[in-house]
Design an enzyme around this catalytic site. Structure first.
Site, PDB file in Angstrom:
ATOM      1  N   GLU A 261       0.833  -1.212   0.000  1.00 13.27           N
ATOM      2  CA  GLU A 261       0.000   0.000   0.000  1.00 13.27           C
ATOM      3  C   GLU A 261       0.870   1.266   0.000  1.00 13.27           C
ATOM      4  O   GLU A 261       0.529   2.259  -0.655  1.00 13.27           O
ATOM      5  CB  GLU A 261      -0.945  -0.025   1.200  1.00 13.27           C
ATOM      6  CG  GLU A 261      -2.028  -1.101   1.046  1.00 13.27           C
ATOM      7  CD  GLU A 261      -2.950  -1.202   2.250  1.00 13.27           C
ATOM      8  OE1 GLU A 261      -4.100  -0.757   2.157  1.00 13.27           O
ATOM      9  OE2 GLU A 261      -2.515  -1.734   3.287  1.00 13.27           O
TER      10      GLU A 261
ATOM     11  N   GLU B 195      -4.585  -8.982   3.904  1.00 13.01           N
ATOM     12  CA  GLU B 195      -5.298  -8.547   5.116  1.00 13.01           C
ATOM     13  C   GLU B 195      -6.561  -9.343   5.412  1.00 13.01           C
ATOM     14  O   GLU B 195      -6.918  -9.547   6.579  1.00 13.01           O
ATOM     15  CB  GLU B 195      -5.649  -7.054   5.011  1.00 13.01           C
ATOM     16  CG  GLU B 195      -4.479  -6.113   5.201  1.00 13.01           C
ATOM     17  CD  GLU B 195      -3.733  -5.818   3.919  1.00 13.01           C
ATOM     18  OE1 GLU B 195      -2.925  -4.879   3.911  1.00 13.01           O
ATOM     19  OE2 GLU B 195      -3.951  -6.524   2.913  1.00 13.01           O
TER      20      GLU B 195
END
Length: 637
Positions: free
Chosen positions: A115, A135
Site C-alpha cells: 500500500e 489482510e
C-alpha cells in the site's frame, strides 16, 4: 538508545533515499510509521532534495503492518492505538508530496508495504518480488488505501481476486498488470529508481497519482456487474467471514464517490473490523502458528531442525497412500513399501487417483501433478531405506506387527532417521519397546474420517480407548450396527453416505433406522424419547467434551502452551480458523458456561460429560483456560 527504524540519505544527484530498516521483514511498527512521516516531511522541506526513493533494507521492501499492534488492540479494546497511516502518511506525505516519490521494491511488498508502494508515483521492482494484500486472511481489509489504489492500477477483477484470495503475485506478473512500472536486476534497482524519480521531477516521465486514475475501472455499470459476481462468489466460499463483503462494499464506495471518499470509508470500516471476533480469532491463529516453532530447551538453545528430503512409508492402504500423497505434493521424495506386488500396485493406484482428484479440483496443475508422481517409488524390501530421513509406519493396529517392523527399520535406516508410527491408540513406548533407538520414536497420526477409513479402524480404536479411558469415552453401538448391516464406508460404497463412482457422496436415508436402533440401545434418552435440542446445543454437546479433553492435556503439561492446541485443532480437525482454535473459542464462550453445561449433562447422561478438575478450577476462579499454569500437575485427571 532506541532502534533507528527509518534512515534517509541524500545523494549528489539530489535524490533522498528513505529506507525502512526493521529486520527481518521491515514490518510497519508504530515507531517505523512515525519515522517514515518524519523523513518524508524532512525530504519535502529540504531545498537540496529534488526527488525521493522509498525502499527497504535487508533485501525486503516491507512485510506490512506490525500484527502485534492488532493483538494490543484486542487486549485493550482501544482502536485508537492504530496510527493514522492512510491519510496522514500515504495520501498527504507520499502521494500528494510536492516532490516525486518512487518505490524501489525487492523481496516482498505485502499488505501495508504494498500500500505504501502504491501511494508512490512509480514502482520499480527486482525479479521474483512478492506483491500482495493478505489482510482478509486476518479478518480485516487493506487499511492504507489498498482497496482504492489496486483496482486503479491492475483493473477491478484482478484487484478483487488478489484481495479476496490473500495470495501474493510475483513482480513479473505485476509488471504485466501495470502494478510495476519496470523490472530491473537487483544490483541496478536503486540506480534505476533514482533516475526514474529525477525523470518525473524533470517531466521526462509522467507524474501519476494512483488514487486519481480511472482508466482501468471501466464504466459504473460494468464495475457493478463485476462486484455483484464477486459478492455471490464470496457468499459461497466465505459465508461466515464479514471482511469479504466489507471489502467489496468499500471498493464500490470509491468507484461511485471517488478514490478519496473510498479511502475515508476504508479507514472507518478497517477500524470496525479490527475489533470483530473474526479478526481476533484469525490474528490469534496467525500469531499462535508462529509460536509453535518456539520450543523451550530446543529453539532457545540454538538447535535447528534437520531438513526432511526423503520419507519411507510402510503400508500403502488408505492411510498410507494418503500420507504419501500429502508428502509428494510437498516436494518430498517418498519410498512406499508393501508386502507384495499386488498390494503395492493397489497403493500406487490410490496415490495416482488422489493426485488426479487434486488436479480435477484445481488444487494442482498438470505439471505439478507429474512432478509429484515422479517423486514416488514403490518397493518390496528395505534396500531404499538406507538414506531416508523419516519412516512412517501405517499398518493395522497390531502391537506385535508394529514391534516387528520397528525392529527391522531400526537396522535398515540411518542413525539420524526419525521412526514414526501412524497409530491413533497404541502407546508409543510399547511400540518402541524392543528397539535401542527409542529416542527417535514419535507419533505421526494423520486424520481421515469413519466413512473414509472404514469401520474396522473405528472399532479397533474404540476398543483401545475403552480400555485406556473407560470413563472418558461415549460408548455407542452405532459402528457395530453399521458393520452388521454390511456397511464399511467408502471401502464398499455404503456408510453414512452412498459412494457412487463419478459423483459426490450423498447422505444415505436408509441409515436412519440403524441410528434409531443405536439410540434405543444406548438407553440415554429420558423416557426412551429423543430430546429436543437447538443447533447451538448440538454444537456444544459435541465440542464441549473436546474442550474438556483439551483441559486435561493442558493440566498434564503435554503441550508447551494453550495456543498449540488451537493450531492442532485448526490444522488437525479443521476447526474454523476464524474461531481461533478450540481453547481460544472456549475462552470466548467462557469457561464457566462450558463447565456448567458439562456438569448438567453429566448428571443426565453420565461421566462422559464430567468436567475435569482443571476446567472446574478455572471456571470457579474465573481464570481463562489459555492462561499459563501456575504450578506443574501433580496427577492425571
Amino acid at each position: 538508545m532506541s532502534q533507528i527504524r527509518v534512515t534517509m540519505e541524500v545523494g549528489n544527484d539530489g535524490v533522498a533515499v528513505i529506507a525502512i530498516s526493521d529486520p527481518p521483514v521491515n514490518a510497519l511498527a508504530i515507531p517505523t510509521i512515525a519515522g517514515l512521516k518524519e523523513k518524508f516531511h524532512e525530504a519535502t522541506r529540504r531545498s537540496d532534495v529534488k526527488a525521493i526513493v522509498l525502499t527497504g533494507k535487508g533485501g525486503r521492501f516491507s512485510g506490512g503492518f506490525d500484527i502485534n499492534v492488532f493483538q494490543k488492540v484486542h487486549e485493550t479494546g482501544d482502536v485508537s492505538i492504530m496510527p493514522d497511516v492512510s491519510i496522514d502518511l500515504v495520501v498527504n506525505a507520499i502521494e500528494d508530496c510536492k516532490k516525486p516519490v518512487v518505490a524501489a521494491v525487492e523481496g516482498l511488498a505485502l499488505g501495508g508495504g504494498l500500500e505504501l508502494a502504491m501511494g508512490c508515483h512509480a514502482r520499480i521492482a527486482a525479479p521474483r518480488a512478492q506483491l500482495g494484500l493478505p489482510e482478509l486472511s486476518l479478518g480485516v481489509i487493506p487499511g492504507f488505501g489498498g482497496t482504492q489504489r489496486l483496482p486503479r492500477l491492475v483493473g477491478l477483477s484482478k484487484a478483487i481476486e488478489i484481495m479476496l484470495s490473500s495470495k501474493p503475485i510475483m513482480s513479473e506478473e505485476g509488471k504485466k498488470l501495470g502494478l510495476i512500472d519496470a523490472l530491473v536486476p537487483f544490483e541496478e534497482l536503486l540506480k534505476v529508481s533514482r533516475k526514474w524519480a529525477l525523470d518525473i521531477a524533470e517531466r521526462r516521465k509522467p507524474w501519476l497519482r494512483s488514487l486519481h486514475r480511472t482508466d482501468k475501472i471501466g464504466s459504473l455499470s460494468e464495475a457493478r456487474k463485476v462486484l455483484k459476481i464477486a459478492r455471490q462468489q464470496a457468499k459461497k466460499t466465505a459465508p461466515n467471514l464479514p471482511q469479504h463483503q466489507a471489502c467489496l462494499d468499500v471498493i464500490e464506495e470509491g468507484i461511485v464517490h471517488g478514490g478519496y471518499n473510498g479511502v475515508l470509508q476504508e479507514a472507518k470500516v478497517f477500524k470496525e473490523l479490527v475489533l470483530s471476533d473474526t479478526a481476533k480469532g484469525l490474528v490469534h491463529v496467525f500469531l499462535a502458528q508462529r509460536a509453535t516453532s518456539k520450543v523451550p530447551n530446543v529453539t532457545d538453545v540454538g538447535l535447528k531442525p534437520r531438513q526432511t528430503k526423503k520419507v519411507a512409508i510402510i503400508g500403502g492402504g488408505l492411510m498410507g497412500s494418503g500420507i504419501a500423497t500429502a508428502l509428494i505434493v510437498s516436494n518430498i521424495f517418498v519410498v512406499l513399501k508393501e508386502v507384495n506386488s499386488e498390494y503395492l500396485l493397489k497403493g500406487i493406484k490410490m496415490i495416482e487417483a488422489n493426485i488426479r482428484g487434486l488436479v480435477a479440483k484445481g488444487k494442482l496443475t498438470n505439471d505439478k501433478a507429474e512432478k509429484a508422481l515422479s517423486m514416488l517409488k514403490g518397493v518390496l524390501d528395505y534396500t531404499e531405506f538406507k538414506d531416508v530421513d523419516m519412516v512412517i509406519e501405517a499398518v493395522v493396529e497390531n502391537v506385535p506387527l508394529k514391534q516387528k517392523i520397528f525392529s527391522e527399520i531400526e537396522k535398515a535406516c540411518p542413525r539420524h532417521c526419525i521412526l514414526a508410527t501412524n497409530t491413533s491408540t497404541i502407546d508409543l513406548n510399547l511400540i518402541g519397546e524392543k528397539i535401542k533407538s527409542q529416542d527417535h520414536v514419535i507419533g505421526a497420526h494423520f486424520f481421515r474420517l469413519q466413512d473414509l477409513a472404514g469401520y474396522g479402524v473405528a472399532l479397533a480404536v474404540g476398543k483401545e480407548y475403552a480400555k485406556a479411558f473407560p470413563d472418558r469415552i461415549f460408548k455407542s453401538p452405532l459402528v457395530e450396527l453399521l458393520v452388521k448391516n454390511g456397511r464399511n464406508g467408502k471401502n464398499n460404497g455404503k456408510g453414512y453416505y452412498i459412494y457412487e463412482k463419478g459423483s459426490k457422496p450423498k447422505p444415505d436415508p436408509s441409515v436412519l433406522p440403524i441410528i434409531e436402533e443405536s439410540r434405543q440401545l444406548t438407553k440415554i434418552m429420558p423416557g426412551g424419547k429423543p430430546i429436543s435440542v437447538t443447533d447451538k446445543e448440538i454444537l456444544e454437546m459435541i465440542l464441549f467434551p473436546v474442550v474438556n479433553e483439551a483441559c486435561r492435556v493442558l493440566h498434564e503439561g503435554i503441550v508447551v502452551r494453550a495456543s498449540d492446541l488451537d493450531i492442532a485443532s485448526v490444522l488437525g480437525m479443521s476447526f474454523p480458523s476464524y474461531r481461533g482454535g478450540i481453547v481460544f473459542w472456549a475462552d470466548t464462550v467462557g469457561a464457566n458456561h462450558v463447565y456448567k453445561n458439562l456438569k448438567r449433562w453429566s448428571e443426565i447422561y453420565g461421566n462422559f460429560y464430567k468436567p475435569s478438575k482443571f476446567l472446574e478450577e478455572r471456571a470457579i476462579k474465573g481464570i481463562p483456560l489459555s492462561a499459563p499454569a501456575t504450578s506443574s500437575p501433580s496427577s492425571r485427571l
